[in-house]
Design a protein around this motif. Structure first.
Motif, mmCIF file in Angstrom:
data_model
loop_
_atom_site.group_PDB
_atom_site.id
_atom_site.type_symbol
_atom_site.label_atom_id
_atom_site.label_comp_id
_atom_site.label_asym_id
_atom_site.label_seq_id
_atom_site.Cartn_x
_atom_site.Cartn_y
_atom_site.Cartn_z
ATOM 1 N N ALA A 17 -13.760 -56.621 44.705
ATOM 2 C CA ALA A 17 -12.813 -56.394 45.933
ATOM 3 C C ALA A 17 -13.845 -55.778 46.799
ATOM 4 O O ALA A 17 -13.861 -55.837 48.211
ATOM 5 C CB ALA A 17 -11.844 -55.440 45.419
ATOM 6 N N ILE A 18 -14.493 -54.703 46.678
ATOM 7 C CA ILE A 18 -15.470 -54.155 47.501
ATOM 8 C C ILE A 18 -16.458 -55.020 48.301
ATOM 9 O O ILE A 18 -16.498 -55.068 49.502
ATOM 10 C CB ILE A 18 -16.234 -52.605 46.817
ATOM 11 C CG1 ILE A 18 -15.297 -51.907 46.446
ATOM 12 C CG2 ILE A 18 -17.307 -52.314 47.857
ATOM 13 C CD1 ILE A 18 -15.869 -50.930 45.617
ATOM 14 N N GLU A 19 -16.852 -55.939 47.468
ATOM 15 C CA GLU A 19 -17.971 -56.946 48.317
ATOM 16 C C GLU A 19 -17.075 -57.622 49.106
ATOM 17 O O GLU A 19 -17.524 -58.144 50.452
ATOM 18 C CB GLU A 19 -18.474 -57.922 47.179
ATOM 19 C CG GLU A 19 -19.530 -58.884 47.434
ATOM 20 C CD GLU A 19 -19.895 -59.677 46.338
ATOM 21 O OE1 GLU A 19 -19.815 -61.007 46.089
ATOM 22 O OE2 GLU A 19 -20.693 -59.088 45.454
ATOM 23 N N LYS A 24 -14.516 -55.539 56.284
ATOM 24 C CA LYS A 24 -13.340 -55.290 57.244
ATOM 25 C C LYS A 24 -13.067 -53.771 57.307
ATOM 26 O O LYS A 24 -11.832 -53.481 57.994
ATOM 27 C CB LYS A 24 -12.151 -56.074 56.352
ATOM 28 C CG LYS A 24 -12.538 -57.418 56.518
ATOM 29 C CD LYS A 24 -11.570 -58.411 55.882
ATOM 30 C CE LYS A 24 -12.046 -59.696 55.910
ATOM 31 N NZ LYS A 24 -11.148 -60.920 55.564
ATOM 32 N N ILE A 25 -13.802 -52.859 56.666
ATOM 33 C CA ILE A 25 -13.487 -51.231 56.948
ATOM 34 C C ILE A 25 -13.809 -51.071 58.642
ATOM 35 O O ILE A 25 -14.484 -51.647 59.437
ATOM 36 C CB ILE A 25 -14.398 -50.561 56.248
ATOM 37 C CG1 ILE A 25 -14.074 -50.821 54.588
ATOM 38 C CG2 ILE A 25 -14.388 -49.119 56.693
ATOM 39 C CD1 ILE A 25 -15.249 -49.870 53.843
ATOM 40 N N GLN A 26 -12.753 -50.540 59.199
ATOM 41 C CA GLN A 26 -12.836 -50.079 60.593
ATOM 42 C C GLN A 26 -13.073 -48.597 60.844
ATOM 43 O O GLN A 26 -12.261 -47.892 59.951
ATOM 44 C CB GLN A 26 -11.429 -50.552 61.170
ATOM 45 C CG GLN A 26 -11.156 -51.899 61.068
ATOM 46 C CD GLN A 26 -9.730 -52.139 61.876
ATOM 47 O OE1 GLN A 26 -9.023 -51.242 62.289
ATOM 48 N NE2 GLN A 26 -9.172 -53.436 61.232
ATOM 49 N N PRO A 44 -9.290 -51.823 54.100
ATOM 50 C CA PRO A 44 -8.464 -52.762 53.962
ATOM 51 C C PRO A 44 -7.381 -52.270 52.968
ATOM 52 O O PRO A 44 -7.851 -51.553 51.727
ATOM 53 C CB PRO A 44 -9.262 -54.001 53.580
ATOM 54 C CG PRO A 44 -10.655 -53.644 54.121
ATOM 55 C CD PRO A 44 -10.634 -52.293 54.181
ATOM 56 N N LYS A 45 -6.078 -52.770 52.897
ATOM 57 C CA LYS A 45 -5.227 -52.278 52.100
ATOM 58 C C LYS A 45 -5.375 -52.693 50.505
ATOM 59 O O LYS A 45 -5.020 -52.203 49.593
ATOM 60 C CB LYS A 45 -3.611 -52.780 52.612
ATOM 61 C CG LYS A 45 -3.243 -51.863 53.464
ATOM 62 C CD LYS A 45 -1.920 -52.701 54.015
ATOM 63 C CE LYS A 45 -1.437 -51.905 55.583
ATOM 64 N NZ LYS A 45 -0.107 -52.236 56.041
ATOM 65 N N GLN A 46 -6.276 -53.842 50.399
ATOM 66 C CA GLN A 46 -6.805 -54.295 49.233
ATOM 67 C C GLN A 46 -7.479 -53.416 48.637
ATOM 68 O O GLN A 46 -7.633 -53.462 47.062
ATOM 69 C CB GLN A 46 -7.447 -55.718 49.305
ATOM 70 C CG GLN A 46 -6.602 -56.795 49.796
ATOM 71 C CD GLN A 46 -6.436 -56.904 51.157
ATOM 72 O OE1 GLN A 46 -6.762 -56.092 52.196
ATOM 73 N NE2 GLN A 46 -6.044 -58.093 51.816
ATOM 74 N N LEU A 47 -8.241 -52.610 49.070
ATOM 75 C CA LEU A 47 -9.043 -51.478 48.375
ATOM 76 C C LEU A 47 -8.491 -50.250 48.341
ATOM 77 O O LEU A 47 -8.953 -49.409 47.430
ATOM 78 C CB LEU A 47 -10.242 -50.982 49.450
ATOM 79 C CG LEU A 47 -10.904 -52.216 49.722
ATOM 80 C CD1 LEU A 47 -12.214 -51.862 50.639
ATOM 81 C CD2 LEU A 47 -11.821 -52.847 48.312
#
Length: 116
Positions: A17-19, A24-26, A44-47
């Motif tokens: 997930a991190i990879e 996409k981190i802002q 990202p909401k997935q993280l």
């Protein structure tokens, strides 16, 4: 179980997930008051499920793929939006703590200059 962690996950799931999402981190522009320099980071909401509750130490947030210059500390999570992490550092941090590359560059110039 924290309200931010939906279910247990494996180390491999977290790594993938991190990879996948770290690019996409802002990062917000920096803003400040008299004492502190601030910025917020939107992951990202997935993280979100990989962020432990509360304030994270530096090794944890860096482990999520957040990249920032030295001196930043996470001081709060924006409660209505758990994917927004808030960071701060002393306003004069850069003036007091010169980047390593500048310090080493100055030392190299002194060494070279001393040999002439």
């Amino acid at each position: 179980m924290s309200k931010y962690q939906q279910k247990p996950y494996t180390a491999e799931e977290k790594r993938k997930a991190i990879e996948t999402y770290s690019e996409k981190i802002q990062y917000s522009p920096r803003y400040s008051n008299e004492d502190w320099e601030y910025r917020h980071v939107i992951i990202p909401k997935q993280l979100v499920k990989y962020v432990p509750p509360g304030v994270c130490p530096e090794d944890v947030w860096r482990g999520l793929g957040i990249r920032q210059s030295p001196g930043w500390e996470m001081y709060m999570r924006h409660e209505p939006e758990p994917h927004v992490l808030l960071f701060r550092r002393p306003k004069d941090y850069d003036a007091v703590h010169q980047p390593f590359s500048q310090v080493m560059g100055a030392r190299a110039m002194n060494v070279v200059g001393g040999k002439k």
